[in-house]
Design a protein around this motif. Structure first.
Motif, PDB file in Angstrom:
ATOM      1  N   PHE A 231      -1.241   1.297  -1.218  1.00  0.00           N
ATOM      2  CA  PHE A 231      -1.179   0.203  -0.247  1.00  0.00           C
ATOM      3  C   PHE A 231      -1.576  -1.108  -0.853  1.00  0.00           C
ATOM      4  CE2 PHE A 231      -1.281   4.486   1.541  1.00  0.00           C
ATOM      5  CZ  PHE A 231      -0.136   4.298   2.317  1.00  0.00           C
ATOM      6  N   ALA A 232      -0.574  -2.180  -0.661  1.00  0.00           N
ATOM      7  CA  ALA A 232      -1.115  -3.640  -1.016  1.00  0.00           C
ATOM      8  C   ALA A 232      -0.415  -4.676  -0.240  1.00  0.00           C
ATOM      9  CB  ALA A 232      -0.631  -3.647  -2.509  1.00  0.00           C
ATOM     10  N   GLN A 233      -0.947  -5.644  -0.309  1.00  0.00           N
ATOM     11  CA  GLN A 233      -0.530  -6.714   0.532  1.00  0.00           C
ATOM     12  C   GLN A 233       0.585  -7.512  -0.220  1.00  0.00           C
ATOM     13  OE1 GLN A 233      -1.672  -7.626   3.411  1.00  0.00           O
ATOM     14  NE2 GLN A 233      -3.647  -7.229   3.605  1.00  0.00           N
ATOM     15  N   THR A 234       1.745  -7.775   0.613  1.00  0.00           N
ATOM     16  CA  THR A 234       2.742  -8.612   0.004  1.00  0.00           C
ATOM     17  C   THR A 234       3.194  -9.530   0.891  1.00  0.00           C
ATOM     18  OG1 THR A 234       4.258  -7.082   1.064  1.00  0.00           O
ATOM     19  CG2 THR A 234       3.754  -6.179  -1.101  1.00  0.00           C
ATOM     20  N   THR A 241       9.273 -17.400  12.878  1.00  0.00           N
ATOM     21  CA  THR A 241       8.791 -18.478  12.646  1.00  0.00           C
ATOM     22  C   THR A 241       9.062 -19.110  11.252  1.00  0.00           C
ATOM     23  OG1 THR A 241       6.868 -17.590  11.877  1.00  0.00           O
ATOM     24  CG2 THR A 241       6.901 -18.003  14.139  1.00  0.00           C
ATOM     25  N   GLY A 242       9.520 -18.346  10.280  1.00  0.00           N
ATOM     26  CA  GLY A 242       9.856 -18.846   8.961  1.00  0.00           C
ATOM     27  C   GLY A 242       8.604 -19.045   8.147  1.00  0.00           C
ATOM     28  N   GLU A 243       7.374 -18.527   8.568  1.00  0.00           N
ATOM     29  CA  GLU A 243       6.240 -18.732   7.986  1.00  0.00           C
ATOM     30  C   GLU A 243       5.901 -17.589   6.847  1.00  0.00           C
ATOM     31  OE1 GLU A 243       2.983 -18.912  10.773  1.00  0.00           O
ATOM     32  OE2 GLU A 243       3.628 -20.969  11.385  1.00  0.00           O
ATOM     33  N   THR A 244       5.268 -17.821   6.013  1.00  0.00           N
ATOM     34  CA  THR A 244       5.305 -16.703   5.061  1.00  0.00           C
ATOM     35  C   THR A 244       3.851 -16.111   5.432  1.00  0.00           C
ATOM     36  OG1 THR A 244       6.449 -17.604   3.252  1.00  0.00           O
ATOM     37  CG2 THR A 244       4.864 -15.686   2.579  1.00  0.00           C
ATOM     38  N   LYS A 245       3.632 -14.763   5.567  1.00  0.00           N
ATOM     39  CA  LYS A 245       2.468 -13.846   6.011  1.00  0.00           C
ATOM     40  C   LYS A 245       2.178 -12.879   5.167  1.00  0.00           C
ATOM     41  CE  LYS A 245       2.522 -15.301  10.769  1.00  0.00           C
ATOM     42  NZ  LYS A 245       2.418 -15.061  12.317  1.00  0.00           N
ATOM     43  N   ASP A 246       1.125 -12.299   4.855  1.00  0.00           N
ATOM     44  CA  ASP A 246       0.662 -11.058   4.206  1.00  0.00           C
ATOM     45  C   ASP A 246       0.858  -9.947   5.211  1.00  0.00           C
ATOM     46  OD1 ASP A 246       0.462 -12.324   1.758  1.00  0.00           O
ATOM     47  OD2 ASP A 246      -1.933 -12.355   1.861  1.00  0.00           O
ATOM     48  N   ALA A 250       3.900  -0.083   1.158  1.00  0.00           N
ATOM     49  CA  ALA A 250       3.443   1.142   0.469  1.00  0.00           C
ATOM     50  C   ALA A 250       4.203   1.306  -0.760  1.00  0.00           C
ATOM     51  CB  ALA A 250       3.716   2.539   1.360  1.00  0.00           C
ATOM     52  N   PHE A 251       3.689   1.576  -1.760  1.00  0.00           N
ATOM     53  CA  PHE A 251       4.267   1.757  -3.066  1.00  0.00           C
ATOM     54  C   PHE A 251       4.148   3.409  -3.705  1.00  0.00           C
ATOM     55  CE2 PHE A 251       3.399  -2.665  -2.852  1.00  0.00           C
ATOM     56  CZ  PHE A 251       4.477  -3.308  -3.141  1.00  0.00           C
ATOM     57  N   ILE A 252       5.112   3.876  -4.301  1.00  0.00           N
ATOM     58  CA  ILE A 252       4.867   5.019  -5.144  1.00  0.00           C
ATOM     59  C   ILE A 252       4.960   4.560  -6.602  1.00  0.00           C
ATOM     60  CG2 ILE A 252       6.280   7.241  -5.809  1.00  0.00           C
ATOM     61  CD1 ILE A 252       7.971   6.844  -3.554  1.00  0.00           C
ATOM     62  N   VAL A 253       3.619   5.098  -7.131  1.00  0.00           N
ATOM     63  CA  VAL A 253       3.168   4.356  -8.473  1.00  0.00           C
ATOM     64  C   VAL A 253       2.990   5.668  -9.094  1.00  0.00           C
ATOM     65  CG1 VAL A 253       1.492   2.962  -9.664  1.00  0.00           C
ATOM     66  CG2 VAL A 253       2.076   2.469  -7.168  1.00  0.00           C
ATOM     67  N   LEU A 293      10.023   3.036   2.670  1.00  0.00           N
ATOM     68  CA  LEU A 293      10.467   2.415   3.944  1.00  0.00           C
ATOM     69  C   LEU A 293      10.916   1.058   3.979  1.00  0.00           C
ATOM     70  CD1 LEU A 293      10.974   3.896   6.726  1.00  0.00           C
ATOM     71  CD2 LEU A 293       8.689   2.901   7.582  1.00  0.00           C
ATOM     72  N   GLY A 294      10.588   0.381   3.081  1.00  0.00           N
ATOM     73  CA  GLY A 294      10.563  -1.149   3.142  1.00  0.00           C
ATOM     74  C   GLY A 294       9.585  -1.855   3.164  1.00  0.00           C
ATOM     75  N   PRO A 295       9.557  -3.481   2.615  1.00  0.00           N
ATOM     76  CA  PRO A 295       8.361  -4.192   2.437  1.00  0.00           C
ATOM     77  C   PRO A 295       7.754  -4.487   3.755  1.00  0.00           C
ATOM     78  CG  PRO A 295      10.313  -5.014   1.029  1.00  0.00           C
ATOM     79  CD  PRO A 295      10.893  -4.003   2.074  1.00  0.00           C
ATOM     80  N   GLY A 296       6.489  -4.323   3.978  1.00  0.00           N
ATOM     81  CA  GLY A 296       5.836  -4.691   5.191  1.00  0.00           C
ATOM     82  C   GLY A 296       5.797  -3.512   6.190  1.00  0.00           C
ATOM     83  N   ALA A 297       6.099  -2.501   5.658  1.00  0.00           N
ATOM     84  CA  ALA A 297       6.077  -1.314   6.584  1.00  0.00           C
ATOM     85  C   ALA A 297       4.722  -0.538   6.147  1.00  0.00           C
ATOM     86  CB  ALA A 297       7.424  -0.379   6.481  1.00  0.00           C
ATOM     87  N   GLY A 298       4.020  -1.023   5.307  1.00  0.00           N
ATOM     88  CA  GLY A 298       2.853  -0.175   4.766  1.00  0.00           C
ATOM     89  C   GLY A 298       1.711   0.356   5.607  1.00  0.00           C
TER      90      GLY A 298
END
Length: 434
Positions: A231-234, A241-246, A250-253, A293-298
């Motif tokens: 699990f890592a921040q992306t 809002t169009g803002e970028t947030k962390d 979840a990744f399979i490594v 599952l997709g970016p941000g679903a970790g």
């Protein structure tokens, strides 16, 4: 009022943890909508000041005759294996499990108990898995942790959320024990506060992979794992809002990915047969197809993996306590002092009775939760948390009482009770890193 709703026997610290967990779960539900969906969860309704009993009365009986027979055919050989092949004391002394023992466990299907047969597993239900966890917990908690870290959390994310391609690629390897899996969430600065993890992954310019940097600590199976759920921040763009947030992803490594390395096993008080190590990621390239599952679903994945595995802790504690109660009864019924067997004295009878009560409560919770999961109940997170907290603290108490009942003999290393007590010290802390 809240304290009166908490089961008796929980320590004050456990009560605080449980209250916080319940309030977090309930508040998160209420924030979704002003008209939150009605829940039949027994524990969640306690935090509303209500009592709903349909999930606990009558007690869920979910196994068919065929499933019971399958369980019997698995449980008996597994118990025989732990009695005749595995040596828990040697595992603890050597601080590892021999390849000979691991190979026989692979032959028994112990590495893929809940993986469907089409991916190489034996496809047990939650209730069947709980029973197998109980068998293992009664003989060797250290080896049980190794197997639990592998399948209850290590590759559980793939089982719950993996794409068909991810399942076909990885589940046959982990279900047969060809690969060992591990769950990587905790960091030096992030224990219970999972949202504060600092491991970071950024998408490459060509959009084909993520570059992962950071480290994880206290990872069960860390030094022997071939596959990690990390699990890592992306950085994610907020569509509103169009803002970028962390947000956590979840990744399979795979351990073979360049930039992935592990430290040596950490010396520990107990569960020495289960290797615990630090895992490092230095510009490790993770293919985008290895995102779960997709970016941000970790964060959702991380919490649901833990929720899905906690009933297994209660089941393992049940097995452990059954073994301890059996030893206590055998000793009390054969040891003679002042001309009478110990089991004739009221104080000893009281000790054994209290041990049996804690065992009964933990076993009831473990199989109630697994039964409800098998019949499709979705909200079991609080019940699972209660079973984990109560069960681990009950097992610690029962181990302590068993040592006391044995007197000076119980304090000797040769009795094997020291090992069980120290293993249960870990179980009280597991998933509650501060």
């Amino acid at each position: 009022m809240m304290r009166r709703l908490i089961p008796r026997g929980l320590s004050s610290w456990a009560t605080v943890r449980l209250l916080r967990r319940g309030q977090q779960v309930w508040h998160s539900r209420c924030l979704v909508t002003s008209q939150s969906k009605e829940t039949t969860s027994f524990a969640l309704n306690l935090f509303k000041g209500e009592t709903r009993t349909e999930e606990i009365f009558p007690f869920p009986e979910v196994l068919s005759d065929d499933q019971k027979e399958t369980l019997r055919l698995l449980a008996d050989p597994t118990a025989k294996f732990f009695e005749q092949v595995n040596d828990a004391s040697r595992n603890d002394t050597d601080e590892k499990v021999s390849e000979h023992v691991l190979d026989q466990l692979k032959d028994l299907g112990a590495f893929g108990m809940q993986v469907p047969s089409e991916y190489g597993g034996i496809g047990l239900t939650n209730t069947q898995y709980a029973r197998m966890g109980e068998v293992m917990g009664g003989y060797d908690l250290g080896l049980g942790i190794l197997l639990g870290a592998h399948q209850s959390i290590g590759y559980k994310g793939i089982l719950l959320y993996g794409t068909e391609e991810q399942k076909k690629k990885y589940l046959p390897k982990v279900s047969t024990g060809q690969w060992i899996a591990a769950y990587c969430l905790t960091e030096p600065g992030s224990g219970s506060d999972a949202q504060s993890i600092r491991a970071r992954a950024t998408l490459s310019d060509d959009g084909k992979h993520y570059v992962l940097n950071g480290s994880k600590i206290w990872i069960s199976n860390g030094s022997i794992a071939d596959l990690f759920t990390v699990f890592a921040q992306t950085p994610q763009i907020d569509k509103t809002t169009g803002e970028t947030k962390d947000k956590i992803t979840a990744f399979i490594v795979e351990k073979s990915f360049p930039g992935v390395s592990t430290g040596p096993p950490e010396p520990k008080m107990g569960i020495k047969a289960s290797p615990t190590a630090e895992v490092f990621f230095d510009n490790a390239k993770i293919p985008i197809e290895n995102v779960l599952l997709g970016p941000g679903a970790g964060f959702k994945i991380a919490m649901n993996i833990l929720n899905n595995g906690r009933f297994g802790m209660a089941a393992a504690m049940t097995g452990c306590m059954k073994s301890l109660v059996k030893r206590a009864v055998e000793h009390a019924s054969t040891r003679v002092q002042f001309g009478s067997h110990l089991d004739t004295y009221g104080t000893i009878q009281d000790k054994i009775a209290r041990m049996a009560i804690k065992l009964y409560v933990t076993e009831s919770m473990a199989f109630m939760i697994s039964g409800n999961m098998d019949r499709g109940v979705q909200e079991f997170q609080l019940e699972a948390a209660i079973s984990k907290i109560y069960g681990s603290e009950a097992a610690w108490s029962v181990a302590d009482e068993c040592i006391q009942l044995h007197g000076g003999m119980g304090y000797m290393k040769s009795a094997g009770l020291e090992r069980v007590l120290l293993m249960n010290a870990f179980n009280c802390m597991e998933e509650w890193d501060i």
